[in-house]
Scaffold this motif. Structure first.
Motif, mmCIF file in Angstrom:
data_model
loop_
_atom_site.group_PDB
_atom_site.id
_atom_site.type_symbol
_atom_site.label_atom_id
_atom_site.label_comp_id
_atom_site.label_asym_id
_atom_site.label_seq_id
_atom_site.Cartn_x
_atom_site.Cartn_y
_atom_site.Cartn_z
ATOM 1 N N ALA A 162 -36.847 -14.958 -0.132
ATOM 2 C CA ALA A 162 -38.094 -15.691 0.078
ATOM 3 C C ALA A 162 -38.699 -15.325 1.435
ATOM 4 C CB ALA A 162 -37.843 -17.186 -0.013
ATOM 5 N N ASN A 165 -39.836 -11.477 1.316
ATOM 6 C CA ASN A 165 -41.044 -11.267 0.532
ATOM 7 C C ASN A 165 -42.276 -11.823 1.227
ATOM 8 O OD1 ASN A 165 -39.729 -9.963 -1.529
ATOM 9 N ND2 ASN A 165 -39.329 -11.848 -2.671
ATOM 10 N N SER A 166 -42.149 -12.982 1.822
ATOM 11 C CA SER A 166 -43.307 -13.542 2.517
ATOM 12 C C SER A 166 -43.864 -12.549 3.514
ATOM 13 C CB SER A 166 -42.918 -14.805 3.280
ATOM 14 O OG SER A 166 -42.303 -15.724 2.427
ATOM 15 N N ASN A 169 -45.445 -9.313 1.846
ATOM 16 C CA ASN A 169 -46.667 -9.593 1.107
ATOM 17 C C ASN A 169 -47.909 -9.528 1.956
ATOM 18 O OD1 ASN A 169 -46.122 -9.996 -1.548
ATOM 19 N ND2 ASN A 169 -45.253 -11.982 -1.171
ATOM 20 N N LEU A 196 -46.541 -17.332 8.940
ATOM 21 C CA LEU A 196 -45.145 -17.111 8.578
ATOM 22 C C LEU A 196 -44.231 -18.056 9.345
ATOM 23 C CD1 LEU A 196 -45.140 -13.212 8.342
ATOM 24 C CD2 LEU A 196 -44.745 -14.829 6.470
ATOM 25 N N ILE A 199 -44.531 -21.550 8.006
ATOM 26 C CA ILE A 199 -43.861 -21.784 6.723
ATOM 27 C C ILE A 199 -42.344 -21.686 6.851
ATOM 28 C CG2 ILE A 199 -43.535 -20.867 4.381
ATOM 29 C CD1 ILE A 199 -46.230 -21.823 4.404
ATOM 30 N N LEU A 200 -41.878 -20.664 7.555
ATOM 31 C CA LEU A 200 -40.459 -20.334 7.451
ATOM 32 C C LEU A 200 -39.565 -21.122 8.405
ATOM 33 C CD1 LEU A 200 -40.799 -16.482 6.990
ATOM 34 C CD2 LEU A 200 -40.382 -18.229 5.240
ATOM 35 N N ALA B 162 -49.546 -17.840 1.449
ATOM 36 C CA ALA B 162 -48.101 -17.773 1.639
ATOM 37 C C ALA B 162 -47.376 -18.498 0.515
ATOM 38 C CB ALA B 162 -47.727 -18.363 2.995
ATOM 39 N N ASN B 165 -48.020 -16.513 -2.912
ATOM 40 C CA ASN B 165 -47.247 -15.280 -3.002
ATOM 41 C C ASN B 165 -45.765 -15.548 -3.202
ATOM 42 O OD1 ASN B 165 -49.472 -13.668 -2.722
ATOM 43 N ND2 ASN B 165 -49.285 -13.547 -0.484
ATOM 44 N N SER B 166 -45.253 -16.536 -2.505
ATOM 45 C CA SER B 166 -43.830 -16.826 -2.657
ATOM 46 C C SER B 166 -43.490 -17.059 -4.116
ATOM 47 C CB SER B 166 -43.441 -18.081 -1.875
ATOM 48 O OG SER B 166 -43.824 -17.954 -0.543
ATOM 49 N N ASN B 169 -43.883 -13.848 -6.382
ATOM 50 C CA ASN B 169 -42.886 -12.824 -6.090
ATOM 51 C C ASN B 169 -41.617 -12.985 -6.879
ATOM 52 O OD1 ASN B 169 -43.891 -10.998 -4.338
ATOM 53 N ND2 ASN B 169 -43.687 -12.381 -2.606
ATOM 54 N N LEU B 200 -40.852 -24.205 1.126
ATOM 55 C CA LEU B 200 -42.259 -24.587 1.261
ATOM 56 C C LEU B 200 -42.476 -26.041 1.671
ATOM 57 C CD1 LEU B 200 -43.679 -22.664 -1.808
ATOM 58 C CD2 LEU B 200 -43.733 -21.987 0.602
#
Lengths: 209, 209
Positions: A162, A165-166, A169, A196, A199-200, B162, B165-166, B169, B200
């Motif tokens: 996850a 890919n983020s 993308n 990013l 979110i992460l 974000a 796309n997550s 994917n 998320l």
DNA sequence: ACTTGTTTCCAACATTTGATGGAGAACCAT
DNA sequence: ATGGTTCTCCATCAAATGTTGGAAACAAGT
């Protein structure tokens, strides 16, 4: 003895190296079936038979491109690992996001090529890559999601995916997304990094309830 | 009067509809350049001239496929919106993730087609899609990231991207990722949903510090 | 200068691919 | 049945594409 690919990597000015790099760019833009050997030859400024002389079949060249890319990724990940060694997880993530984003935005074909190999059935399928699995395992360990490279639980791998890919993308989709956001390159890169992190980081640093 | 595409959508058993659906599957697997008109005709069991009779050029058919898909997405998003109307954000996200994941996993070509249009330069480029922009704006409003569909700040759009796309994917990459995780379809789908929620939800529900 | 090996290009090849013209079916109203 | 319309296929075309053989250009040692 070094493989033909290693030689081409070490001598990027050689004909082999120049072809490899042109092929990498083009395959990254249009995908395997979207690129013809003549397009590659033209980009280098040579005849197509010269291309065949050096790399053989189109499929072989394509695989060389993927291997080349994977080697770059491996080095980049190692570089990041050195950079953040010993730091807490939120800092690791932050640095990883910054460095990977910079790298991918300066090598736009890289993320595209990765997406192609993940998502597109090539009509003539080559055997699966184990290299991605290794990258994932390494990151999982680095993020503390697994104790041992050889035993990474699926859940941990999924989380790494996850994250991974983020990042790719936003790099891959720049041509499509950036006009939608009406930003210039620099601003886009900044927004991406910020998004990013937004979110992460919380996911991996929250205190368990 | 309904467009040819709308007719085909409403009559999926008609020749036009069957061709469209076969084309959608194949383009989703191999991308535009990876599919030949003959492959599509063969999948339907007809001659290629019948295909040309109904849809004209390959490029036109491809665009019809994308439009068709976009209409599906629009409907799906509206369905979700009805489902979660009035609920708090974490619940909205949870439901959206569940419903979208289910949809995409049962229509594997959908996410692939989206990735293709985001990331791949077609050699013959058609004009940009504004539909994606609309989807994004709708989601942004639904998530409370923007007050007004017509004025969504880039940062909000980036966050929606974000999320979006997550999700696609994991659906798109199933063939590549699932073997890496050694999971069967059902287990993979479960892990994906869980991972998406893990990644998320915290970002959007944390209390600001 | 002569041999030997490497690199490059020209020309050509067989397939594949996108696309079309035209002949016949199938359908349908009259 | 007849005429018109819609649909489907066969045969074919021109261009594009992957790939190769062979001849020339080049390089380097003797």
């Amino acid at each position: 003895m070094p493989s033909p690919l290693e030689k081409a990597r070490q001598a990027p000015d050689s004909m082999k190296g120049r072809i490899l790099s042109a092929a990498r760019k083009l395959f990254g833009e249009y995908g395997f079936h979207g690129v013809t050997t003549r397009m590659i030859a033209k980009a280098v400024g040579i005849d197509i038979s010269t291309l065949y002389y050096h790399w053989g079949e189109k499929q072989d060249l394509y695989e060389a491109v993927l291997t080349d890319l994977n080697e770059d990724i491996r080095l980049k990940l190692r570089e990041i690992e050195k950079l953040v060694h010993g730091k807490p997880l939120d800092v690791r993530l932050e640095v990883a996001i910054d460095v990977m984003s910079d790298y991918l935005f300066h090598n736009p074909e890289a993320s595209n090529l990765m997406l192609f190999s993940y998502f597109v059935k090539t009509r003539t399928r080559s055997d699966l890559d184990t290299r991605m699995t290794e990258h994932l395992a390494n990151i999982a360990v680095a993020m503390g999601l697994a104790l041992d490279k050889t035993h990474v639980p699926p859940q941990a791998n999924a989380r790494v995916l996850a994250v991974w890919n983020s990042i790719i993308n936003f790099a891959s989709g720049e041509n499509y997304f950036r006009p939608m956001l009406s930003l210039d390159r620099d601003a886009y890169l900044e927004v991406v990094k910020e998004t990013l992190k937004f979110i992460l980081i919380p996911a991996f640093t929250r205190k368990d309830s």
